[in-house]
Enzyme design. Structure first.
Site, mmCIF file in Angstrom:
data_model
loop_
_atom_site.group_PDB
_atom_site.id
_atom_site.type_symbol
_atom_site.label_atom_id
_atom_site.label_comp_id
_atom_site.label_asym_id
_atom_site.label_seq_id
_atom_site.Cartn_x
_atom_site.Cartn_y
_atom_site.Cartn_z
ATOM 1 N N GLN A 43 -85.691 14.853 59.848
ATOM 2 C CA GLN A 43 -85.125 13.050 59.483
ATOM 3 C C GLN A 43 -84.799 13.431 58.373
ATOM 4 O O GLN A 43 -83.473 12.122 57.953
ATOM 5 C CB GLN A 43 -86.696 12.024 58.754
ATOM 6 C CG GLN A 43 -87.282 12.356 60.150
ATOM 7 C CD GLN A 43 -86.434 11.328 61.655
ATOM 8 O OE1 GLN A 43 -85.168 10.293 60.837
ATOM 9 N NE2 GLN A 43 -87.346 10.967 62.002
ATOM 10 N N GLY A 93 -81.454 17.836 67.002
ATOM 11 C CA GLY A 93 -79.733 16.904 67.444
ATOM 12 C C GLY A 93 -79.822 15.655 66.970
ATOM 13 O O GLY A 93 -79.635 14.795 66.547
ATOM 14 N N HIS A 94 -80.805 15.488 67.973
ATOM 15 C CA HIS A 94 -80.987 13.343 68.113
ATOM 16 C C HIS A 94 -81.114 12.991 67.312
ATOM 17 O O HIS A 94 -81.374 11.379 67.010
ATOM 18 C CB HIS A 94 -81.525 13.188 69.807
ATOM 19 C CG HIS A 94 -82.818 13.794 69.806
ATOM 20 N ND1 HIS A 94 -83.759 12.142 68.965
ATOM 21 C CD2 HIS A 94 -83.782 14.023 69.535
ATOM 22 C CE1 HIS A 94 -85.246 12.631 68.743
ATOM 23 N NE2 HIS A 94 -85.149 13.754 68.971
ATOM 24 N N GLY A 145 -86.761 19.696 67.538
ATOM 25 C CA GLY A 145 -87.359 19.612 65.932
ATOM 26 C C GLY A 145 -89.280 20.008 66.495
ATOM 27 O O GLY A 145 -89.250 21.070 65.614
ATOM 28 N N THR A 146 -89.324 19.304 67.940
ATOM 29 C CA THR A 146 -90.877 19.761 68.172
ATOM 30 C C THR A 146 -91.286 21.238 67.732
ATOM 31 O O THR A 146 -92.087 22.236 67.637
ATOM 32 C CB THR A 146 -91.386 19.448 68.919
ATOM 33 O OG1 THR A 146 -90.810 18.445 69.544
ATOM 34 C CG2 THR A 146 -93.155 19.450 69.823
ATOM 35 N N CYS A 162 -93.571 7.154 68.200
ATOM 36 C CA CYS A 162 -94.282 8.592 69.423
ATOM 37 C C CYS A 162 -95.490 7.523 68.577
ATOM 38 O O CYS A 162 -96.242 8.126 69.807
ATOM 39 C CB CYS A 162 -94.305 9.628 68.450
ATOM 40 S SG CYS A 162 -92.433 10.434 67.418
ATOM 41 N N ASN A 193 -91.053 10.236 58.149
ATOM 42 C CA ASN A 193 -89.984 9.292 59.293
ATOM 43 C C ASN A 193 -90.484 8.282 59.300
ATOM 44 O O ASN A 193 -89.758 7.010 59.784
ATOM 45 C CB ASN A 193 -90.081 10.225 60.849
ATOM 46 C CG ASN A 193 -91.379 10.106 61.164
ATOM 47 O OD1 ASN A 193 -92.489 11.349 60.597
ATOM 48 N ND2 ASN A 193 -91.991 10.132 61.979
HETATM 49 N N1 PLP Z 1 -90.507 16.329 62.956
HETATM 50 C C1 PLP Z 1 -90.609 14.816 62.986
HETATM 51 C C2 PLP Z 1 -89.773 14.243 61.599
HETATM 52 C C3 PLP Z 1 -89.873 13.921 63.266
HETATM 53 O O1 PLP Z 1 -88.915 12.292 63.208
HETATM 54 C C4 PLP Z 1 -89.588 14.130 65.062
HETATM 55 C C5 PLP Z 1 -89.085 13.047 66.428
HETATM 56 O O2 PLP Z 1 -89.287 12.261 66.341
HETATM 57 C C6 PLP Z 1 -89.494 14.930 65.565
HETATM 58 C C7 PLP Z 1 -90.886 16.270 64.787
HETATM 59 C C8 PLP Z 1 -89.955 16.258 66.716
HETATM 60 O O3 PLP Z 1 -88.605 16.122 66.490
HETATM 61 P P1 PLP Z 1 -87.917 16.877 68.825
HETATM 62 O O4 PLP Z 1 -87.655 14.591 69.325
HETATM 63 O O5 PLP Z 1 -86.629 16.962 68.276
HETATM 64 O O6 PLP Z 1 -88.922 17.570 69.290
#
Ligand code: PLP
Length: 400
Positions: free
Chosen positions: A181, A202-203, A73-74, A327, A153
């Site tokens: 999400q 994915g996770h 996601g990041t 986070c 989230n």
């Molecule tokens: N965006 C949202 C809304 C999330 O909840 C998260 C993970 O908690 C992310 C981005 C980041 O995703 P990743 O952990 O795959 O980098």
């Protein structure tokens, strides 16, 4: 496997055993490099294309070539925003919301402070709904990109991203949504929407960590963040993480298969948990918009106690939940999402997120319902904000 009741699926999910089974041959039997000109490579290449089609189907995208695999996601969020700023160098404004994940917010802070961009952070009301007037006011032809999440989230609140995308298009801005999400939990039909780019991870949907995708609508101007080889049609260089990509494909196929269950059985379990907590525990309330949210998420603010203490006692009973987002829960301050909604200080501290999955059972929910009221009662007896008579004290601390 760690024993216990896992209600922290918005932080991460367990890899589905069927996903793992699809992945394993990619480590041993099908180990080739998909770019290689031989059978070993071609076998893997075919599997990656299969996975791309599964993600396409889950998103309701028009073409499988619109799916770019990333590390999560990041990376997808960063790529969408940085790509657009590079593709439209004359446009120096970004629109986002105050409740985004740090994957968007921290990048926007950096772009504002170090690169001189103007960032419009749109606020939310007490239920976490986007301030539509402020959004309209922020849109102009100077805006390169709007990046607004599909589902929050922490609270699960959904933003009307399809409508927001149309409005962004009207001023010539690209529209990106962090749907990390939302993907796999609610139906999507991107082919019929004005959304230009979408991030997924994915996770969060029973695939492994470290794999994700960025949807890029056909015809969208795009500049890669990683340059190198020609993988992913030159949109994301680097040898493909084939096992994880295949895992994501399998997870996408399963998510589509279980979508109805998520929106009926999981939703009903979530509602059962929430209603029982509201009925059995005094001085608590649901944060976010209870009517427009993900089916699996419930965030309850227990007033006059600390979320961290709740989590520790839940953990003693083998129950995993979260205060705020995984986070941000390293800090003792209430999350930016609670603050943005104006949740009072004494309630924001006790905000506890229970996030279910298709693996959650009714027996687990019953066990949580049986335990939580006692935990809250025990903590309130220790709370400086709670009187021995069983009511809050008049003293109301506020945010610094
Ligand atoms: N965006 C949202 C809304 C999330 O909840 C998260 C993970 O908690 C992310 C981005 C980041 O995703 P990743 O952990 O795959 O980098």
């Amino acid at each position: 496997m760690t024993k216990g009741i896992y209600l922290d699926n918005n932080a991460t999910t367990r890899v589905d055993p069927l996903v793992l089974a699809e992945m394993l041959p990619l480590f041993s039997e099908h180990f080739g490099n998909p770019s290689s000109m031989h059978g070993f490579g071609a076998a893997v290449g075919g599997k990656i294309e299969w996975a791309r089609q599964q993600v396409q189907a889950l998103l309701g995208a028009a073409h499988d070539s619109e799916i770019v695999f990333t590390s999560g996601g990041t990376e997808s969020d960063n790529t969408a925003i940085l790509s657009t700023l590079e593709a439209f160098p004359k446009k120096r404004e970004i629109v986002t919301s105050v409740v985004e994940h740090p994957a968007v917010l921290a990048l926007c802070d950096y772009l504002e402070k170090k690169k001189g961009y103007t960032v419009h952070r749109i606020g939310v009301d007490g239920k976490g709904n986007l301030d539509m007037d402020a959004y309209k006011a922020a849109l102009s032809e100077n805006v390169a990109i709007v990046s607004i999440m599909w589902a929050n989230n922490e609270t699960g609140t959904l933003f009307p991203v399809e409508e927001l995308a149309v409005m962004a298009k009207d001023v010539g801005a690209l529209f990106h949504t962090d749907a990390v999400q939302a993907v796999g939990k609610i139906p999507m039909k991107l082919a019929d929407s004005a959304i230009d780019m979408l991030s997924l991870s994915g996770h969060k949907l029973h695939a492994p960590k470290g794999i994700g995708a960025l949807y890029v609508k056909r015809g969208t101007r795009f500049r890669p963040m990683l340059r190198g080889g020609h993988q992913e049609r030159s949109r994301r260089a680097g040898t493909e993480n084939a096992p994880a990509i295949v895992g994501l494909g399998a997870a996408a196929e399963l998510a589509l298969h279980h979508m109805a269950d998520e929106n009926t059985r999981v939703r009903a379990l979530r509602d059962k948990l929430e209603q029982a907590l509201l009925a059995k525990v005094p001085n608590c309330f649901v944060t976010g918009n209870p009517d427009v949210r993900l089916p699996n998420t419930c965030n309850v603010a227990f007033e006059y106690i600390e979320g961290e203490a709740i989590l520790l006692l839940l953990n003693e009973h083998g129950i995993a939940a979260s205060s705020g987002s995984a986070c941000t829960s390293g800090s003792l301050e209430p999350s930016h999402v609670m603050r943005a909604m104006g949740v009072p200080y004494t309630a924001a501290h006790g905000a506890t997120r229970f996030s279910l999955s298709r693996e959650t059972t009714e027996a687990e929910i019953d066990a949580v319902i049986a335990v939580v009221p006692g935990i809250i009662d025990r903590l309130r007896k220790l709370s400086p904000y709670w009187s021995q008579e069983g009511a809050p004290k008049a003293f109301e601390p506020t945010y610094a």
